[in-house]
Design an enzyme around this catalytic site. Sequence first.
Site, PDB file in Angstrom:
ATOM      1  N   LYS A  61      54.204  31.140  52.319  1.00  0.00           N
ATOM      2  CA  LYS A  61      53.746  30.802  51.142  1.00  0.00           C
ATOM      3  C   LYS A  61      53.320  29.329  50.835  1.00  0.00           C
ATOM      4  CE  LYS A  61      55.295  31.388  46.021  1.00  0.00           C
ATOM      5  NZ  LYS A  61      56.449  31.635  45.290  1.00  0.00           N
ATOM      6  N   SER A  95      55.405  34.865  41.523  1.00  0.00           N
ATOM      7  CA  SER A  95      54.192  34.179  41.970  1.00  0.00           C
ATOM      8  C   SER A  95      54.142  34.554  43.572  1.00  0.00           C
ATOM      9  CB  SER A  95      54.577  32.763  41.878  1.00  0.00           C
ATOM     10  OG  SER A  95      55.590  32.234  42.486  1.00  0.00           O
ATOM     11  N   SER A 112      59.992  35.243  41.665  1.00  0.00           N
ATOM     12  CA  SER A 112      58.987  35.353  42.422  1.00  0.00           C
ATOM     13  C   SER A 112      59.075  35.761  43.876  1.00  0.00           C
ATOM     14  CB  SER A 112      58.411  33.726  42.335  1.00  0.00           C
ATOM     15  OG  SER A 112      57.670  33.360  41.347  1.00  0.00           O
TER      16      SER A 112
END
Lengths: 498, 99
Positions: free
Chosen positions: A77, A152, A176
């Site tokens: 990420k 997210s 997330s």
Amino acid sequence: MIHAHASAMAKSLAAGDITSVELTQQHLDRITAVDGDVHAFLHVDTEGALSQAAAVDARRASGEALSPLAGVPLALKDVMTQKGIPTTAGSKILEGWRPPYDSTVVSKLKSAGIVILGKTNMDEFAMGSSTENSAYGPTHNPWDLERIPGGSGGGSAASLASFEAPLAIGTDTGGSIRQPAAVTGTVGVKPTYGGVSRYGLIAFSSSLDQAGPCARTVLDTAMLHEAIAGYDPHDSTSINAPVPQVVAAARKLDVKGMKIGVVKELSGAGYQDGVRARFEESLEELVKAGAEIVEVSCPNFEYALAAYYLIAPSECSSNLARFDSMRYGIRIGDDGVRGAEEVMNMTREVGFGKEVKRRIILGTYALSSGYYDAYYGSAQKVRTLITQDFINAFQQADVLVSPTCPTTAFKIGEKSDDPLAMYLNDIATIPVNMAGIGGMSLPCGLAPEDGLPVGFQIMSPAMKDDLMYQVGGTLEAALLSKWGQPILANAPVLGVTF
Amino acid sequence: MASISRDEVANLARLARIEMTEPELDHLASEMDLILGAVARVQEVAGADVPPTSHPLALQNIFRPDVVAPSLTPDEALSGAPAQADQRFKVPQILGDAE
């Protein structure tokens, strides 16, 4: 062998059936083939990945004892720093930034020989539930490219579901990791707060942020969990205690005598019918496997969402003050005449997106004198009440369960103009962050009304992350034997064949 | 009920060092009213007898031993700087001429 589980890839690598360079190349080829549609990646480090893979192959050839996942590729990420590799956290304000240091998670991945393919898309600074808030365009759900992949960490989850990577790193401040896992039919775990170092994780809400592992199976997730967890002196909130034995727990496949608490407040009104149906069927599987289901009540959970949307914005308004255009990131308007403050104001106006600004303003308000007690102070009290609800519930059950999210993946654009509707996605995941305990989402089937994946959430007490892996592994095995094939075999879009 | 004026939002934006446009301020002012109305619910249960929680862990301040450890070189530390000079971050003027 991109469709295999990470654990199977690790076995093939150890047996010499495939090299890490070959395996990495297969994934890079897959990214080239499908990422134009999915947009899971913001940056693909082709050269770096292949050279990491070659290094692992050389170490293996020399007879060195390697970590269990050595040579297996991973998607990172974009909120985690990796030395020399573009890192934006999905924000324009960090466009072009190449961090001068590795986050602890990246250091641990590198020392485990896990090959980092690239950086995945995300809502800007991890603020969002759909990846639509990325400054670099949305990620598309591999199950239906018109739908969101969650957020997210939508890029990390979509990379797993589209077989671009078998492992991924996410971060979870209010869901997330778990919500993207739920809507993409993958597995994601938010470890106990402090279980994985936050050093090098670009901070959103420091008392809630937690990095964790994502994969396509519970065992793969557990293996990655053990690779990245552990005490880190660089993080003052890191837990100095042994890492729970999550791999052994994932392999137990036994829940006999365990008490599983269904949280009354996290189902019912507002939850899609198909989500509830799959959740309840999964409970039956756990009963068949020998678990006892009890109902528990957590009455203060109904205030969790409100408290979260005060605490997280408050912390973010403080954390994001560091983006001042002075030491890193973009700088706008520096014409030699304007002063520092004006340049800062212009840079932050251009560099931050709509949701980030909204939360900074909300947080600034909640922390202002005159409003502090009514908003931030009250939210902190709710946090105490939620933690107390968990303590009470864990006296009646070993783990707690709920649907991970109220609905399956919605359409891109559907909620982007309605922040309150968007925030409701996180209603079942937020309590875990507020209390700092562990949470997992694993797929529990497809909603009959839309054919999209449903997530099953398991919550375990702090530092007992092994319990959610034990229950998750058992449920996964039961569902797999019922279905006859992994859930992703049903993903229709990207030409997946097993 | 929570209510926030456009002027208050403009002041918050100033405090947060974000130069928002007029349409942005208009839009945000209406959104903030809705959001604050929703989050104000926390006040319903936040009684005087409930202690606040600032952090999930019972933290104590931690000090490291005061020994020199490897750190970034000046070049590395400056590598992301928008502007630099003489091994320092170069920034726009911080004191106004007329102030």
